[in-house]
Design a protein around this motif. Sequence first.
Motif, PDB file in Angstrom:
ATOM      1  N   ARG A 160       0.805  -1.220   0.000  1.00  0.00           N
ATOM      2  CA  ARG A 160       0.000   0.000   0.000  1.00  0.00           C
ATOM      3  C   ARG A 160       0.837   1.269   0.000  1.00  0.00           C
ATOM      4  O   ARG A 160       0.340   2.357  -0.318  1.00  0.00           O
ATOM      5  N   GLN A 161       2.120   1.158   0.336  1.00  0.00           N
ATOM      6  CA  GLN A 161       3.003   2.314   0.300  1.00  0.00           C
ATOM      7  C   GLN A 161       3.733   2.465  -1.044  1.00  0.00           C
ATOM      8  O   GLN A 161       4.393   3.470  -1.290  1.00  0.00           O
ATOM      9  N   ARG A 162       3.589   1.460  -1.909  1.00  0.00           N
ATOM     10  CA  ARG A 162       4.270   1.498  -3.208  1.00  0.00           C
ATOM     11  C   ARG A 162       3.533   2.398  -4.185  1.00  0.00           C
ATOM     12  O   ARG A 162       2.330   2.615  -4.067  1.00  0.00           O
ATOM     13  N   LYS A 163       4.269   2.907  -5.182  1.00  0.00           N
ATOM     14  CA  LYS A 163       3.649   3.698  -6.237  1.00  0.00           C
ATOM     15  C   LYS A 163       2.740   2.794  -7.069  1.00  0.00           C
ATOM     16  O   LYS A 163       3.134   1.705  -7.473  1.00  0.00           O
ATOM     17  N   PHE A 164       1.536   3.284  -7.339  1.00  0.00           N
ATOM     18  CA  PHE A 164       0.566   2.475  -8.082  1.00  0.00           C
ATOM     19  C   PHE A 164       1.108   2.080  -9.454  1.00  0.00           C
ATOM     20  O   PHE A 164       0.955   0.934  -9.886  1.00  0.00           O
ATOM     21  N   TYR A 165       1.763   3.024 -10.155  1.00  0.00           N
ATOM     22  CA  TYR A 165       2.216   2.737 -11.519  1.00  0.00           C
ATOM     23  C   TYR A 165       3.362   1.731 -11.555  1.00  0.00           C
ATOM     24  O   TYR A 165       3.686   1.196 -12.625  1.00  0.00           O
ATOM     25  N   MET A 166       3.963   1.436 -10.396  1.00  0.00           N
ATOM     26  CA  MET A 166       5.054   0.461 -10.332  1.00  0.00           C
ATOM     27  C   MET A 166       4.526  -0.973 -10.169  1.00  0.00           C
ATOM     28  O   MET A 166       5.301  -1.922 -10.266  1.00  0.00           O
ATOM     29  N   LEU A 167       3.239  -1.141  -9.944  1.00  0.00           N
ATOM     30  CA  LEU A 167       2.673  -2.469  -9.738  1.00  0.00           C
ATOM     31  C   LEU A 167       2.518  -3.214 -11.063  1.00  0.00           C
ATOM     32  O   LEU A 167       2.449  -2.614 -12.133  1.00  0.00           O
ATOM     33  N   SER A 168       2.415  -4.524 -10.972  1.00  0.00           N
ATOM     34  CA  SER A 168       2.121  -5.328 -12.159  1.00  0.00           C
ATOM     35  C   SER A 168       0.667  -5.104 -12.562  1.00  0.00           C
ATOM     36  O   SER A 168      -0.125  -4.549 -11.796  1.00  0.00           O
ATOM     37  N   GLY A 169       0.312  -5.556 -13.760  1.00  0.00           N
ATOM     38  CA  GLY A 169      -1.059  -5.399 -14.229  1.00  0.00           C
ATOM     39  C   GLY A 169      -2.062  -6.066 -13.313  1.00  0.00           C
ATOM     40  O   GLY A 169      -3.129  -5.516 -13.018  1.00  0.00           O
ATOM     41  N   GLY A 170      -1.742  -7.275 -12.844  1.00  0.00           N
ATOM     42  CA  GLY A 170      -2.637  -7.989 -11.946  1.00  0.00           C
ATOM     43  C   GLY A 170      -2.800  -7.287 -10.613  1.00  0.00           C
ATOM     44  O   GLY A 170      -3.901  -7.232 -10.052  1.00  0.00           O
ATOM     45  N   GLU A 171      -1.699  -6.730 -10.094  1.00  0.00           N
ATOM     46  CA  GLU A 171      -1.764  -5.997  -8.822  1.00  0.00           C
ATOM     47  C   GLU A 171      -2.605  -4.731  -8.971  1.00  0.00           C
ATOM     48  O   GLU A 171      -3.402  -4.392  -8.095  1.00  0.00           O
ATOM     49  N   GLN A 172      -2.448  -4.043 -10.085  1.00  0.00           N
ATOM     50  CA  GLN A 172      -3.248  -2.840 -10.327  1.00  0.00           C
ATOM     51  C   GLN A 172      -4.735  -3.178 -10.388  1.00  0.00           C
ATOM     52  O   GLN A 172      -5.577  -2.436  -9.867  1.00  0.00           O
ATOM     53  N   THR A 173      -5.060  -4.301 -11.012  1.00  0.00           N
ATOM     54  CA  THR A 173      -6.455  -4.717 -11.104  1.00  0.00           C
ATOM     55  C   THR A 173      -7.027  -4.993  -9.719  1.00  0.00           C
ATOM     56  O   THR A 173      -8.166  -4.614  -9.412  1.00  0.00           O
ATOM     57  N   ARG A 174      -6.250  -5.653  -8.855  1.00  0.00           N
ATOM     58  CA  ARG A 174      -6.723  -5.930  -7.495  1.00  0.00           C
ATOM     59  C   ARG A 174      -6.951  -4.639  -6.719  1.00  0.00           C
ATOM     60  O   ARG A 174      -7.936  -4.496  -5.991  1.00  0.00           O
ATOM     61  N   VAL A 175      -6.041  -3.686  -6.875  1.00  0.00           N
ATOM     62  CA  VAL A 175      -6.184  -2.395  -6.193  1.00  0.00           C
ATOM     63  C   VAL A 175      -7.432  -1.676  -6.690  1.00  0.00           C
ATOM     64  O   VAL A 175      -8.216  -1.121  -5.908  1.00  0.00           O
ATOM     65  N   ASN A 176      -7.621  -1.702  -8.012  1.00  0.00           N
ATOM     66  CA  ASN A 176      -8.787  -1.041  -8.592  1.00  0.00           C
ATOM     67  C   ASN A 176     -10.089  -1.687  -8.132  1.00  0.00           C
ATOM     68  O   ASN A 176     -11.089  -1.009  -7.887  1.00  0.00           O
ATOM     69  N   LEU A 177     -10.080  -3.015  -8.008  1.00  0.00           N
ATOM     70  CA  LEU A 177     -11.255  -3.720  -7.515  1.00  0.00           C
ATOM     71  C   LEU A 177     -11.553  -3.311  -6.073  1.00  0.00           C
ATOM     72  O   LEU A 177     -12.713  -3.066  -5.706  1.00  0.00           O
ATOM     73  N   ALA A 178     -10.512  -3.208  -5.254  1.00  0.00           N
ATOM     74  CA  ALA A 178     -10.694  -2.774  -3.864  1.00  0.00           C
ATOM     75  C   ALA A 178     -11.279  -1.365  -3.816  1.00  0.00           C
ATOM     76  O   ALA A 178     -12.179  -1.080  -3.021  1.00  0.00           O
ATOM     77  N   ARG A 179     -10.784  -0.491  -4.682  1.00  0.00           N
ATOM     78  CA  ARG A 179     -11.292   0.887  -4.727  1.00  0.00           C
ATOM     79  C   ARG A 179     -12.783   0.911  -5.039  1.00  0.00           C
ATOM     80  O   ARG A 179     -13.559   1.615  -4.380  1.00  0.00           O
ATOM     81  N   VAL A 180     -13.206   0.139  -6.041  1.00  0.00           N
ATOM     82  CA  VAL A 180     -14.615   0.138  -6.433  1.00  0.00           C
ATOM     83  C   VAL A 180     -15.493  -0.451  -5.336  1.00  0.00           C
ATOM     84  O   VAL A 180     -16.601   0.032  -5.086  1.00  0.00           O
ATOM     85  N   ILE A 181     -15.005  -1.490  -4.648  1.00  0.00           N
ATOM     86  CA  ILE A 181     -15.774  -2.065  -3.533  1.00  0.00           C
ATOM     87  C   ILE A 181     -15.959  -1.015  -2.438  1.00  0.00           C
ATOM     88  O   ILE A 181     -17.041  -0.872  -1.864  1.00  0.00           O
ATOM     89  N   LEU A 182     -14.910  -0.253  -2.160  1.00  0.00           N
ATOM     90  CA  LEU A 182     -14.983   0.786  -1.135  1.00  0.00           C
ATOM     91  C   LEU A 182     -15.947   1.907  -1.522  1.00  0.00           C
ATOM     92  O   LEU A 182     -16.517   2.569  -0.651  1.00  0.00           O
ATOM     93  N   GLU A 183     -16.140   2.117  -2.813  1.00  0.00           N
ATOM     94  CA  GLU A 183     -17.058   3.160  -3.272  1.00  0.00           C
ATOM     95  C   GLU A 183     -18.521   2.808  -3.017  1.00  0.00           C
ATOM     96  O   GLU A 183     -19.393   3.667  -3.066  1.00  0.00           O
ATOM     97  N   LYS A 184     -18.799   1.516  -2.758  1.00  0.00           N
ATOM     98  CA  LYS A 184     -20.170   1.049  -2.484  1.00  0.00           C
ATOM     99  C   LYS A 184     -21.127   1.475  -3.599  1.00  0.00           C
ATOM    100  O   LYS A 184     -22.177   2.075  -3.354  1.00  0.00           O
TER     101      LYS A 184
END
Length: 202
Positions: A160-184
């Motif tokens: 969670r402290q890493r730069k988003f653009y430094m993540l792999s494609g799969g990691e970015q997708t997981r982060v994005n999924l978490a963001r959308v879940i949090l948006e309710k």
Amino acid sequence: MIDISVSSLQKFFGDFQLLRDITFDIVEGEKVGLIGKNGAGKTTLLKILTSLDAGDDTTGLFDAGDAHINKNRRVGFIDQIPIFPSEYTVDDVLKTAFSHLDDLSRKIRKLENKLSEDTTGRLLEHYGELVSRFENEGGYDTEYELEIIANGLELDRDMRQRKFYMLSGGEQTRVNLARVILEKTDILLLDEPTNHLDIDSM
């Protein structure tokens, strides 16, 4: 109840017509898959729908027809290629889910400053309405909810402290999924959400 309605939608790029007479309704609770070859316009259609929800100016968004999203529904979107500012960490991306609560918090603080000089009934009433809305929408529980979702999707403290653009494609997708879940959100639009994911993530 109809959540999304599209009628005779058309979209051109120059002389090339990408979308031709697209018509459909999606009702509350339906799960719909959009299938088509690369370049058929699937992503373009999803971005049109997302822009409608965001309240953007629809001028030039499509060339003919109509598209509507139920005004009482919030839409979440997971893009194939998520774009955030280069300096954003994973935590920064996750916290964009609470942007509407941040706006509410700023309005509350602004009113608190005014209340130090003006305690008229209308101002107090408006302040109470904002505080109640902030509480009802989970404004005091954001850190707890972020921890629960991040742990569930295995987004540990180090990641969670890493730069988003430094993540792999799969990691970015997981982060994005978490963001959308949090948006309710009420309506979830997914553009090839399983791209880059390993089998454990799916």
